[in-house]
Write a protein that holds these residues in place. Structure first.
Motif, PDB file in Angstrom:
ATOM      1  N   GLN A 178       0.869  -1.218  -0.046  1.00 30.48           N
ATOM      2  CA  GLN A 178       0.173   0.294  -0.007  1.00 30.48           C
ATOM      3  C   GLN A 178       0.579   1.414  -0.153  1.00 30.48           C
ATOM      4  OE1 GLN A 178      -0.298  -2.385   1.912  1.00 30.48           O
ATOM      5  NE2 GLN A 178      -2.770  -3.372   2.665  1.00 30.48           N
ATOM      6  N   SER A 179       2.121   1.197   0.728  1.00 31.66           N
ATOM      7  CA  SER A 179       1.937   2.291   1.579  1.00 31.66           C
ATOM      8  C   SER A 179       3.513   2.522  -0.591  1.00 31.66           C
ATOM      9  CB  SER A 179       4.032   1.993   1.677  1.00 31.66           C
ATOM     10  OG  SER A 179       3.174   1.928   3.131  1.00 31.66           O
ATOM     11  N   PHE A 180       3.853   1.526  -1.373  1.00 31.45           N
ATOM     12  CA  PHE A 180       4.549   1.446  -2.510  1.00 31.45           C
ATOM     13  C   PHE A 180       3.415   2.523  -3.720  1.00 31.45           C
ATOM     14  CE2 PHE A 180       4.348  -0.527  -7.583  1.00 31.45           C
ATOM     15  CZ  PHE A 180       5.961   0.858  -7.414  1.00 31.45           C
ATOM     16  N   PHE A 181       1.842   2.203  -3.572  1.00 30.75           N
ATOM     17  CA  PHE A 181       0.954   3.058  -4.325  1.00 30.75           C
ATOM     18  C   PHE A 181       0.856   4.464  -3.652  1.00 30.75           C
ATOM     19  CE2 PHE A 181      -3.384   3.685  -4.143  1.00 30.75           C
ATOM     20  CZ  PHE A 181      -3.541   4.056  -5.524  1.00 30.75           C
ATOM     21  N   ILE A 182       1.044   4.411  -2.975  1.00 27.51           N
ATOM     22  CA  ILE A 182       0.543   5.710  -2.113  1.00 27.51           C
ATOM     23  C   ILE A 182       2.220   6.574  -2.500  1.00 27.51           C
ATOM     24  CG2 ILE A 182       0.667   7.053  -0.364  1.00 27.51           C
ATOM     25  CD1 ILE A 182      -0.885   4.933   0.999  1.00 27.51           C
ATOM     26  N   PHE A 183       3.388   6.255  -3.073  1.00 31.47           N
ATOM     27  CA  PHE A 183       4.377   5.940  -3.370  1.00 31.47           C
ATOM     28  C   PHE A 183       4.371   6.401  -5.055  1.00 31.47           C
ATOM     29  CE2 PHE A 183       8.517   5.680  -5.922  1.00 31.47           C
ATOM     30  CZ  PHE A 183       9.224   7.116  -5.308  1.00 31.47           C
ATOM     31  N   ILE A 184       3.260   5.975  -4.776  1.00 26.23           N
ATOM     32  CA  ILE A 184       3.792   6.521  -6.747  1.00 26.23           C
ATOM     33  C   ILE A 184       2.456   7.459  -8.049  1.00 26.23           C
ATOM     34  CG2 ILE A 184       2.211   5.331  -8.886  1.00 26.23           C
ATOM     35  CD1 ILE A 184       5.246   3.979  -8.232  1.00 26.23           C
ATOM     36  N   ILE A 185       0.991   7.633  -6.485  1.00 25.32           N
ATOM     37  CA  ILE A 185       0.175   8.575  -6.649  1.00 25.32           C
ATOM     38  C   ILE A 185       1.195   9.742  -6.365  1.00 25.32           C
ATOM     39  CG2 ILE A 185      -1.469   6.755  -7.502  1.00 25.32           C
ATOM     40  CD1 ILE A 185      -2.612   7.843  -3.866  1.00 25.32           C
ATOM     41  N   THR A 186       1.721   9.796  -5.470  1.00 28.89           N
ATOM     42  CA  THR A 186       2.301  10.788  -4.909  1.00 28.89           C
ATOM     43  C   THR A 186       3.346  11.494  -5.315  1.00 28.89           C
ATOM     44  OG1 THR A 186       1.626  10.344  -2.560  1.00 28.89           O
ATOM     45  CG2 THR A 186       3.429  12.829  -2.817  1.00 28.89           C
ATOM     46  N   PHE A 187       4.025  10.645  -5.926  1.00 31.80           N
ATOM     47  CA  PHE A 187       5.298  10.916  -7.293  1.00 31.80           C
ATOM     48  C   PHE A 187       4.366  11.458  -8.021  1.00 31.80           C
ATOM     49  CE2 PHE A 187       7.483   9.349 -11.036  1.00 31.80           C
ATOM     50  CZ  PHE A 187       8.435  10.682 -10.513  1.00 31.80           C
ATOM     51  N   ILE A 188       3.551  10.954  -9.375  1.00 27.94           N
ATOM     52  CA  ILE A 188       3.021  11.450 -10.579  1.00 27.94           C
ATOM     53  C   ILE A 188       2.520  12.233 -10.184  1.00 27.94           C
ATOM     54  CG2 ILE A 188       1.428  10.847 -12.034  1.00 27.94           C
ATOM     55  CD1 ILE A 188       1.897   7.774 -11.500  1.00 27.94           C
ATOM     56  N   ALA A 189       1.449  12.577  -8.728  1.00 35.55           N
ATOM     57  CA  ALA A 189       1.351  14.484  -9.022  1.00 35.55           C
ATOM     58  C   ALA A 189       2.326  15.190  -8.181  1.00 35.55           C
ATOM     59  CB  ALA A 189      -0.225  14.453  -7.272  1.00 35.55           C
ATOM     60  N   ALA A 190       3.562  14.600  -7.955  1.00 40.01           N
ATOM     61  CA  ALA A 190       4.308  15.989  -7.630  1.00 40.01           C
ATOM     62  C   ALA A 190       4.838  16.563  -8.892  1.00 40.01           C
ATOM     63  CB  ALA A 190       5.860  15.507  -6.860  1.00 40.01           C
ATOM     64  N   PHE A 191       4.921  15.889  -9.861  1.00 42.80           N
ATOM     65  CA  PHE A 191       5.235  15.731 -11.440  1.00 42.80           C
ATOM     66  C   PHE A 191       4.128  16.423 -12.500  1.00 42.80           C
ATOM     67  CE2 PHE A 191       9.202  13.792 -10.711  1.00 42.80           C
ATOM     68  CZ  PHE A 191      10.046  14.215 -11.951  1.00 42.80           C
ATOM     69  N   GLN A 192       3.048  16.190 -12.286  1.00 44.40           N
ATOM     70  CA  GLN A 192       1.572  16.856 -12.689  1.00 44.40           C
ATOM     71  C   GLN A 192       1.557  18.498 -11.677  1.00 44.40           C
ATOM     72  OE1 GLN A 192      -1.011  13.887 -12.676  1.00 44.40           O
ATOM     73  NE2 GLN A 192       0.214  13.084 -14.956  1.00 44.40           N
ATOM     74  N   THR A 193       2.215  18.802 -10.895  1.00 42.25           N
ATOM     75  CA  THR A 193       1.340  20.412  -9.791  1.00 42.25           C
ATOM     76  C   THR A 193       0.826  21.452 -11.000  1.00 42.25           C
ATOM     77  OG1 THR A 193       1.749  21.101  -8.587  1.00 42.25           O
ATOM     78  CG2 THR A 193       3.728  20.843  -9.008  1.00 42.25           C
ATOM     79  N   PHE A 194       0.268  21.895 -10.810  1.00 44.23           N
ATOM     80  CA  PHE A 194       0.111  23.302 -11.576  1.00 44.23           C
ATOM     81  C   PHE A 194      -0.748  23.920 -10.430  1.00 44.23           C
ATOM     82  CE2 PHE A 194      -3.963  24.898 -14.083  1.00 44.23           C
ATOM     83  CZ  PHE A 194      -2.621  25.630 -14.985  1.00 44.23           C
ATOM     84  N   GLU A 195      -2.126  23.826  -9.697  1.00 42.76           N
ATOM     85  CA  GLU A 195      -3.514  24.658  -9.184  1.00 42.76           C
ATOM     86  C   GLU A 195      -2.462  25.823  -8.705  1.00 42.76           C
ATOM     87  OE1 GLU A 195      -5.847  21.397  -7.848  1.00 42.76           O
ATOM     88  OE2 GLU A 195      -7.392  22.552  -9.440  1.00 42.76           O
TER      89      GLU A 195
END
Length: 259
Positions: A178-195
C-alpha cells in the motif's frame, strides 16, 4: 504529432520536425523549470509520505472525537485551491503575514518574502501543496493500518517491543504494498503539479517557482505555442514514465506481498 509542428491554434500546423525539441535542449528556461520540478518532487514526495503516515498512526486510535479529527485533517484536500490560496497568501504575506509575524516574535528581523523571493517561492509552494494533499494519503495509510492483524502487536508487546520497534518491524513491512501505491500516486502528482503554481505565484519570480505542468500551460495558452508546449508535454510524459518504471523495478526487489 503536435510536438513536431509549429502551431498557434489560429493557423494550421506547420511541420518543423525536431525543431521544438532542439529549442528545448538549448533553452535555459526549460532546464530551470525542469530543475524546479525535480526539486519540488524531491521535497514534496517524502514530505507527504512521512507526514501522512505519521498522521495515520496518530488517528488510528480508539479515542473520543477521532472521527472528527480525521475529517478536519482531510478537509484541506477537498477545499478549492482558490480558497487555499487566499488563506496561504495571507500566511505568507511579507509585511503582515502570520508566518513572518511569528518569525519576528522569535527574533528574525528580516524574514523572507515567501512568494516574491527566488529561493523561497518554490519552498512555499511545496508547503501549500503538502498541506493540501496529506489528508488524502493519510486516509489511504489509515485503511492500510487497519488491515494489520492486531494479534501481531499484542505478541510484540508481550515480547517487550516498544512502539517504535513495532512500527519498523511490523507496520511498515506489512503495509509495504500500500505504501508503494501511495508513493507512486504522490510521485506522479508531484510532476503534474499545476493548480498551486497557477493561483499562488504564476511561476514567478523569474520562473523560480515554475514547474513543467505550468510551463506547458503557459506556452500553450499564454504564448500560443502549441507545438512547443506539446514537446514539453512529451518530455514530461517520458520522464514520469521512466521514473515510474524504475520505481516498479525497485518494488519487485524490496516490496513483498506475502504476509
Amino acid at each position: 504529432m503536435a510536438s513536431l509542428t509549429a502551431w498557434n491554434v489560429r493557423t494550421s500546423p506547420r511541420w518543423v520536425g525536431l525543431d521544438n525539441y532542439s529549442e528545448l535542449i538549448g533553452s535555459d528556461t526549460f532546464w530551470q523549470v525542469l530543475r524546479n520540478t525535480i526539486v519540488f518532487a524531491g521535497l514534496f514526495v517524502p514530505g507527504v509520505m512521512i507526514i501522512s503516515f505519521g498522521l495515520a498512526l496518530a488517528v488510528n486510535q480508539r479515542l473520543r472525537g477521532v472521527q472528527f479529527i480525521r475529517g478536519v485533517l482531510f478537509l484541506p484536500y477537498i477545499t478549492t485551491m482558490v480558497a487555499v490560496a487566499m488563506l496561504w497568501n495571507w500566511i505568507f504575506a511579507t509585511r503582515f503575514g502570520l508566518l513572518n509575524g511569528l518569525l519576528r516574535l522569535f527574533g528574525v528581523e528580516d524574514p523572507p518574502a515567501w512568494l516574491a523571493d527566488s529561493p523561497w517561492s518554490l519552498i512555499a509552494l511545496v508547503i501549500v501543496a503538502t498541506w493540501k494533499t496529506v489528508g488524502f494519503q493519510m486516509i489511504l495509510f489509515l485503511a492500510a493500518l487497519q488491515g494489520v492483524p492486531q494479534m501481531l502487536y499484542e505478541a510484540a508487546r508481550i515480547d517487550g517491543a516498544k512502539k517504535l520497534r513495532q512500527v519498523f518491524s511490523i507496520t511498515l513491512p506489512l503495509i509495504a504494498p500500500q505504501s508503494f501505491f501511495i508513493f507512486i500516486i504522490t510521485f506522479i502528482a508531484a510532476f503534474q503539479t499545476f493548480e498551486v503554481t497557477y493561483v499562488m505565484t504564476g511561476g514567478g519570480p523569474l520562473n523560480a517557482s515554475n514547474t513543467l505542468a505550468y510551463f506547458i500551460y503557459e506556452n500553450a495558452f499564454t504564448f500560443g505555442r502549441m507545438g512547443y508546449a506539446s514537446a514539453v508535454a512529451m518530455v514530461l510524459a517520458v520522464l514520469v514514465g521512466a521514473l515510474t518504471l524504475v520505481s516498479f523495478w525497485v518494488r519487485r526487489r524490496v516490496v513483498s506481498y506475502d504476509l
